[in-house]
Design an enzyme around this catalytic site. Structure first.
Site, PDB file in Angstrom:
ATOM      1  N   THR A   1      73.404 -27.022  76.579  1.00 28.42           N
ATOM      2  CA  THR A   1      74.838 -26.814  76.361  1.00 28.42           C
ATOM      3  C   THR A   1      75.600 -28.130  76.325  1.00 28.42           C
ATOM      4  O   THR A   1      75.199 -29.110  76.969  1.00 28.42           O
ATOM      5  CB  THR A   1      75.404 -25.927  77.500  1.00 28.42           C
ATOM      6  OG1 THR A   1      76.828 -25.948  77.445  1.00 28.42           O
ATOM      7  CG2 THR A   1      74.991 -26.432  78.869  1.00 28.42           C
TER       8      THR A   1
ATOM      9  N   TYR B   1      76.737 -24.986  86.242  1.00 29.10           N
ATOM     10  CA  TYR B   1      76.056 -24.480  85.040  1.00 29.10           C
ATOM     11  C   TYR B   1      75.506 -25.657  84.225  1.00 29.10           C
ATOM     12  O   TYR B   1      74.309 -25.712  83.908  1.00 29.10           O
ATOM     13  CB  TYR B   1      77.035 -23.652  84.198  1.00 29.10           C
ATOM     14  CG  TYR B   1      76.531 -23.348  82.818  1.00 29.10           C
ATOM     15  CD1 TYR B   1      75.368 -22.621  82.634  1.00 29.10           C
ATOM     16  CD2 TYR B   1      77.215 -23.800  81.690  1.00 29.10           C
ATOM     17  CE1 TYR B   1      74.891 -22.349  81.365  1.00 29.10           C
ATOM     18  CE2 TYR B   1      76.748 -23.524  80.421  1.00 29.10           C
ATOM     19  CZ  TYR B   1      75.590 -22.807  80.260  1.00 29.10           C
ATOM     20  OH  TYR B   1      75.124 -22.542  78.996  1.00 29.10           O
TER      21      TYR B   1
HETATM   22  N1  UFG Z   1      90.493 -19.227  77.050  1.00 25.55           N
HETATM   23  C1  UFG Z   1      91.769 -18.741  77.245  1.00 25.55           C
HETATM   24  N2  UFG Z   1      91.906 -17.461  77.693  1.00 25.55           N
HETATM   25  C2  UFG Z   1      90.834 -16.656  77.964  1.00 25.55           C
HETATM   26  C3  UFG Z   1      89.531 -17.171  77.763  1.00 25.55           C
HETATM   27  C4  UFG Z   1      89.400 -18.477  77.309  1.00 25.55           C
HETATM   28  O1  UFG Z   1      92.763 -19.426  77.027  1.00 25.55           O
HETATM   29  O2  UFG Z   1      91.041 -15.499  78.393  1.00 25.55           O
HETATM   30  C5  UFG Z   1      90.331 -20.598  76.567  1.00 25.55           C
HETATM   31  C6  UFG Z   1      89.581 -21.479  77.549  1.00 25.55           C
HETATM   32  O3  UFG Z   1      90.480 -22.050  78.459  1.00 25.55           O
HETATM   33  C7  UFG Z   1      88.942 -22.486  76.604  1.00 25.55           C
HETATM   34  C8  UFG Z   1      88.712 -21.709  75.313  1.00 25.55           C
HETATM   35  O4  UFG Z   1      89.542 -20.563  75.404  1.00 25.55           O
HETATM   36  O5  UFG Z   1      89.844 -23.500  76.331  1.00 25.55           O
HETATM   37  C9  UFG Z   1      87.279 -21.263  75.152  1.00 25.55           C
HETATM   38  O6  UFG Z   1      86.884 -20.592  76.335  1.00 25.55           O
HETATM   39  P1  UFG Z   1      85.510 -19.775  76.452  1.00 25.55           P
HETATM   40  O7  UFG Z   1      85.486 -19.174  77.818  1.00 25.55           O
HETATM   41  O8  UFG Z   1      85.378 -18.881  75.281  1.00 25.55           O
HETATM   42  O9  UFG Z   1      84.413 -20.895  76.303  1.00 25.55           O
HETATM   43  P2  UFG Z   1      84.190 -22.193  77.208  1.00 25.55           P
HETATM   44  O10 UFG Z   1      84.583 -23.342  76.354  1.00 25.55           O
HETATM   45  O11 UFG Z   1      84.778 -22.132  78.533  1.00 25.55           O
HETATM   46  O12 UFG Z   1      82.637 -22.032  77.494  1.00 25.55           O
HETATM   47  C10 UFG Z   1      81.697 -22.183  76.509  1.00 25.55           C
HETATM   48  C11 UFG Z   1      80.419 -21.428  76.854  1.00 25.55           C
HETATM   49  C12 UFG Z   1      79.744 -22.028  78.043  1.00 25.55           C
HETATM   50  C13 UFG Z   1      79.577 -23.490  77.833  1.00 25.55           C
HETATM   51  C14 UFG Z   1      80.917 -24.092  77.584  1.00 25.55           C
HETATM   52  C15 UFG Z   1      80.879 -25.572  77.432  1.00 25.55           C
HETATM   53  O13 UFG Z   1      80.717 -20.088  77.110  1.00 25.55           O
HETATM   54  O14 UFG Z   1      78.505 -21.419  78.224  1.00 25.55           O
HETATM   55  O15 UFG Z   1      81.437 -23.538  76.399  1.00 25.55           O
HETATM   56  O16 UFG Z   1      82.179 -26.013  77.626  1.00 25.55           O
HETATM   57  F1  UFG Z   1      79.038 -24.085  78.901  1.00 25.55           F
END
Ligand code: UFG
Length: 327
Positions: A117, A141
């Protein structure tokens, strides 16, 4: 073409990889404990239920199928949960991977494609992250995935285990034929949450933070279509089969989109408004994660052809409307 052992083949990305493997003539053998995966998502080859930490069960499966390679997707993958319960991550992701590598080596199965990741890079805001960037994870993670990468290198040196490591950026979308899709319980990912809000399955989407140092104040991510990712895995397998050696690749598009841009794209695709509320920043979120993706293009010949926001959201929406997996 032979069997490929797919750990986590009942999960979101693993199940899509199974579909692509099957279409390419391989038989994907899913090994999954169904703690987050779905039995209904296993459609393209045999299913063997088991935990990564169950060595006897792994030995049995290696002996029964004699896979030519392993694709190792099985993992816990929620950043927030990993901060609250790091032991779960070290146990499942690192101890589980250790058990799998030992079983693979004992069975003489020495080609392995590993799901890592961009979270292994940590917070290096405003840098285009390529494979030469330092890996400084900021959550358990990412740390558990980085440690598994280190373990793969050691097993490579000592036991001849050849590996391709893929560092995913933000995966989205679904099988365009809507046989498979993204469904987590609870859901934490942006695209399915946006679509749930549009479909009325949740009241509103909460935007986590509007005061980031980005043009519109919301976080920027590099979104890649799950089918493009699955296609990269096939290329990774062929890379190993061609004897090209162990290598790590980022899988992203090199383009970042903000949370507000994702919402706007979903509104354009569905023709509906996304009800939105504004919340505080989510702990562990980086401002901007965008891939330097030249290596996968140049060396694997991989093109993320489907990875426009419009196509990812349209495919996810089609699957969303077709229904969800059930336990
Ligand atoms: N977000 C919101 N509201 C929500 C959910 C997400 O504003 O209800 C935002 C988050 O703050 C982030 C973006 O949308 O800025 C993407 O969030 P995700 O949860 O979809 O994805 P992440 O970037 O947090 O996580 C993903 C993968 C992980 C990995 C990570 C690396 O799910 O497994 O990228 O940063 F590790």
């Amino acid at each position: 073409m032979g069997n490929v052992l797919v750990t986590g083949g009942a999960g979101y990305i693993g199940s899509h990889a199974c579909k692509v493997l099957k279409a390419a003539g391989y038989t994907p053998v899913t090994y999954d404990n169904l703690c987050t995966g779905w039995r209904e998502a296993v459609r393209f080859g045999p299913f063997e239920q088991g935990c990564l930490t169950d060595r006897a069960r792994l030995d049995q499966v290696f002996a029964a199928y004699r896979p030519r390679a392993v694709m190792h997707f099985a993992a816990l993958s929620q950043v927030g949960e990993s901060m609250r319960a790091p032991g779960l991550y070290w146990h499942n992701n690192l101890a589980g991977s250790l058990c799998l590598l030992e079983a693979a080596v004992a069975a003489g199965c020495l080609d392995l494609v590993f799901s890592s990741t961009c979270a292994t890079y940590g917070d290096q805001d405003n840098v285009l992250l390529d494979e030469t960037c330092a890996q400084r994870p900021v959550n358990a993670y990412g740390a558990s995935k980085r440690a598994t990468e280190d373990m793969l290198r050691d097993f490579g040196a000592a036991h001849g285990l050849r590996h391709v490591i893929f560092r995913y950026f933000n995966v989205a979308g679904a099988d365009p034929e809507a046989e498979l899709g993204e469904f987590h319980q609870p859901e934490t990912h942006l695209v399915p949450l946006v679509l749930d809000a549009i479909a009325g399955r949740r009241e509103a989407l909460t935007i986590f933070g509007t005061d980031y140092d980005t043009p519109d104040g919301t976080c920027i991510r590099d979104y890649v279509h799950v089918m493009d990712l699955a296609e990269a895995h096939l290329r990774g397998l062929r890379w190993l089969e061609a004897g090209r050696g162990s290598r790590g690749f980022n899988l992203g598009t090199g383009h970042g989109f903000s949370v507000r841009e994702v919402i706007a794209a979903a509104e354009a695709v569905t023709g509906a408004r996304v009800p939105v509320v504004f919340g505080p920043r989510r702990p562990g979120d980086c401002t901007r994660l965008v891939s330097g993706s030249a290596r996968a293009r140049e060396e694997l010949g991989w093109t993320p052809a489907r990875s426009t926001l419009r196509e990812m959201i349209a495919d996810a929406w089609r699957w969303h409307e077709a229904g969800h997996y059930t336990r």
